[in-house]
Design a protein around this motif. Structure first.
Motif, short mmCIF file in Angstrom:
data_model
loop_
_atom_site.label_atom_id
_atom_site.label_comp_id
_atom_site.label_asym_id
_atom_site.label_seq_id
_atom_site.Cartn_x
_atom_site.Cartn_y
_atom_site.Cartn_z
N ILE A 94 76.50 47.35 53.40
CA ILE A 94 76.60 46.14 52.44
C ILE A 94 75.96 46.47 51.17
O ILE A 94 76.44 46.30 50.19
CB ILE A 94 75.75 45.16 53.06
CG1 ILE A 94 76.37 44.55 54.27
CG2 ILE A 94 75.26 43.97 52.16
CD1 ILE A 94 75.55 43.33 55.13
N PHE A 142 79.36 41.23 56.73
CA PHE A 142 79.35 40.36 55.71
C PHE A 142 79.34 38.94 56.16
O PHE A 142 78.51 38.16 55.62
CB PHE A 142 80.44 40.92 54.59
CG PHE A 142 80.12 41.79 53.46
CD1 PHE A 142 79.68 41.17 52.52
CD2 PHE A 142 79.98 43.15 53.90
CE1 PHE A 142 79.30 42.15 51.28
CE2 PHE A 142 79.73 43.94 52.71
CZ PHE A 142 79.41 43.59 51.60
N PHE A 192 83.35 40.66 52.64
CA PHE A 192 83.30 41.28 51.24
C PHE A 192 84.53 40.66 50.41
O PHE A 192 84.36 40.46 49.22
CB PHE A 192 83.26 42.74 51.30
CG PHE A 192 83.25 43.50 50.13
CD1 PHE A 192 82.17 43.46 49.30
CD2 PHE A 192 84.36 44.08 49.92
CE1 PHE A 192 82.07 44.29 47.98
CE2 PHE A 192 84.26 44.87 48.54
CZ PHE A 192 83.32 44.92 47.97
#
Length: 361
Positions: free
Chosen positions: A84, A118, A126
């Protein structure tokens, strides 16, 4: 409890106190800056009327807000998961890229792992996050009167057709149809409760809805059928008036709206909407009470359907209608918004006046 978050006043006090107990549990979206922050953010505190609180980072991004550069609300997730952190850094470093799965693979990450990470941290993938950021930048340029080509470049789209298609999908329009001008013109209005789309002619406001309302494309399609042409881009006088009056509303100065409104619906539906305009700010009514007031006491369900079909949020106050037991029900903009609007309007209860806007059927 209807909501997981504490009430607005509690969260605002936590923001003032930089209360670490709420860090990561709630975020504040600031209408005047277009950013969202942790409640422990050291930045100068916004006024309460410019704040909206959300439980997740994903909700903040979906509402059109950018992460604060002082408190870095995405940092905790970035530290918890190296993938991330790397992708967020890449997104900041290369805003010009039209991110795709290919780019993620090229950076050495597994697509399914990134997608799960995510979604778990932000409530969106994302690629969805990257798309939201790019579209927001382009929309801000368009709503400010910028040219489509300028908005396209600022949003990082490779071609005018790609940008028009992305913007068109959100508005429910055919790709390539979004030109400046036209009988009906769409613009963006930022509020403490999230971005809204306004559609006006030169004389009346025809639609005012939150961007994340699921019915928005269908509502716009209905307007296009009525106008017999696609909705264009622009800011006619009724939209400017609506923006100014919404600013005044959220500043706690007035709940009076004079923007001329255009209603599109059956005679019964328009009658319900007209009745909604008589409900004073700071008060609520039930669907059955409205049915009695319009002389149709057995039409409670029809009143509820007409209420849900309202295309001019806030100014036609369908949020002031509750279920028979006083429960918050049936608000297309989200029940959390309905609760917040009712809380905001308590301030106006002592200064109500009958000030209906001019309505065109």
């Amino acid at each position: 409890m209807l909501f997981d978050l504490p009430d607005h006043d509690t969260l605002y006090q936590a923001l003032l106190d930089r209360d670490a107990r709420y860090d990561g549990q709630a975020y504040v979206c600031v209408a005047t800056t277009g950013t969202f922050c942790r409640l422990t953010c050291p930045a100068r505190k916004p006024k309460p009327e410019n704040c909206a609180f959300r439980a997740t980072i994903g909700e903040c991004i979906e509402a059109g807000f950018r992460p604060c550069k002082r408190c870095h609300p995405l940092q905790a997730a970035a530290l918890a998961d190296p993938a991330i952190g790397a992708l967020l850094a890449a997104l900041d470093e290369r805003p010009d890229i039209r991110w795709s799965e290919r780019h993620i693979v090229q950076l050495g990450f597994d697509l399914s792992t990134v997608r799960r990470s995510f979604k778990r941290q932000f409530g969106m993938t994302f690629l969805e996050m990257a798309r939201q950021r790019r579209l927001r930048e382009g929309f801000e340029t368009l709503s400010g009167g910028g040219k489509v080509i300028t908005a396209q470049h600022e949003a990082g789209f490779e071609s005018p057709s790609a940008f028009r298609a992305a913007f068109g999908r959100l508005l429910g329009c055919a790709p390539g149809s979004l030109t400046r001008g036209g009988l009906l013109q769409a613009s963006w209005i930022g509020t403490p409760l999230g971005d809204m789309i306004a559609v006006s002619s030169t004389t009346h406001l025809h639609l005012l809805e939150f961007v994340d309302r699921k019915a928005l494309p269908a509502e716009l399609a209905k307007l296009q059928r009525h106008a017999k042409e696609q909705v264009g881009i622009g800011t006619p006088p009724p939209t400017e008036q609506a923006r100014a009056e919404l600013d005044t509303f959220f500043a706690g100065q007035s709940a009076v709206f004079h923007t001329p409104l255009a209603f599109h619906g059956s005679a019964f539906t328009r009658r319900v909407w007209e009745e909604l305009l008589t409900i004073p700010a700071g008060t609520t009514q039930s669907y059955s009470e409205i049915a009695h007031r319009i002389g149709r006491p057995n039409a409670t369900r029809a009143v509820a359907r007409a209420n849900g079909a309202n295309q001019i949020a806030l100014m036609v106050p369908c949020h002031r209608v509750l279920g028979a037991d006083g429960a918050l029900t049936g608000y297309g903009g989200g029940l959390w918004r309905k609760q917040r609007l009712i809380e905001i309007e308590r301030h106006f209860k002592s200064c109500n006046k009958d000030t209906r806007p001019h309505v065109s059927g």
